[in-house]
Design an enzyme around this catalytic site. Structure first.
Site, PDB file in Angstrom:
ATOM      1  CE  LYS A  52      -3.865  -2.249   2.379  1.00  0.00           C
ATOM      2  NZ  LYS A  52      -4.644  -2.335   3.630  1.00  0.00           N
ATOM      3  CB  SER A  67      -1.685   0.593   8.132  1.00  0.00           C
ATOM      4  OG  SER A  67      -1.770  -0.163   9.321  1.00  0.00           O
ATOM      5  CG  ASP A  68      -3.883  -5.465   5.997  1.00  0.00           C
ATOM      6  OD1 ASP A  68      -4.797  -4.996   5.293  1.00  0.00           O
ATOM      7  OD2 ASP A  68      -3.904  -6.619   6.470  1.00  0.00           O
ATOM      8  CB  THR A  69      -5.602  -4.329  11.239  1.00  0.00           C
ATOM      9  OG1 THR A  69      -4.935  -3.088  11.457  1.00  0.00           O
ATOM     10  CG2 THR A  69      -5.894  -4.983  12.584  1.00  0.00           C
ATOM     11  N   GLY A 104       0.374  -4.256  10.640  1.00  0.00           N
ATOM     12  CA  GLY A 104       1.597  -3.836   9.971  1.00  0.00           C
ATOM     13  C   GLY A 104       1.441  -2.408   9.512  1.00  0.00           C
TER      14      GLY A 104
END
Length: 196
Positions: A52, A67-69, A104
């Site tokens: 991203k 970001s990623d969750t 992240g």
């Protein structure tokens, strides 16, 4: 004037960045979020955060945050619910258990690509089928990994948290602030220090 390009459509990430006075140019990117074969959850969220940030960097001169969750139970990534049945299934699986939330974050900028990954352990109390159904009817679980939002009504289900609350919401602010400062993005502390 924006200090940062946010490569995410998440209103929660924008709210978290706004809370530390980071003015963002919001530019969501479209990437394939399918896990790779055999990819572990930590590698998965870190890869998506990097992809991203790098995708955003192709059209912005600002530092870019991606970001990623992921909600992870027994090594399995629980994504956003497909429908009511899927949401109730996930809430039933998470009921009366401890799971992990991995987030992240990656920031591209003058220092290259900087990244961090945070793991938070979240324990939910037992959730009755009636409570799960009522929670689905609020509309809140629809766009939440694991089918619940710790910052909303589902907070009543959370009996214990070990780690970063903001990471569970969508962005670990402690680690994010460090990455942003290394990339030259001013936070509220930097702004106030410059004025005094």
């Amino acid at each position: 004037m924006p200090h940062l390009c946010l490569a995410s459509a998440s209103p929660r990430r924008l709210e978290l960045l706004t809370s530390i006075d980071v003015d963002c140019d919001v530019r969501p990117v479209d990437i394939d979020e399918t896990p790779l074969p055999g990819e572990n959850p930590r590698d998965y969220v870190c890869r998506l955060a990097r992809e991203k940030a790098l995708a955003g960097a192709t059209f912005s001169d600002l530092p870019v945050l991606g970001s990623d969750t992921a909600v992870v139970l027994d090594g399995e990534i629980l994504g956003k619910p497909r429908d009511r049945a899927h949401a109730l299934e996930m809430l039933s699986a998470l009921s009366d258990t401890t799971h992990e939330v991995l987030t992240g974050v990656a920031v591209s900028g003058p220092q290259g690509l900087l990244e961090a990954c945070v793991t938070t352990r979240v324990t939910l109390r037992a959730i009755t089928p009636r409570e799960a159904a009522a929670y689905w009817e609020t509309g809140e679980p629809c766009d939440k990994a694991g089918g619940f939002g710790i910052q909303g009504r589902a907070a009543v289900f959370v009996s214990h948290i070990e780690g970063s609350h903001s990471a569970v919401v969508g962005l670990p602010l402690y680690e994010t602030a460090e990455l942003l400062e290394r990339q030259g993005v001013a936070l509220w502390m930097s702004d106030r220090a410059a004025v005094s």
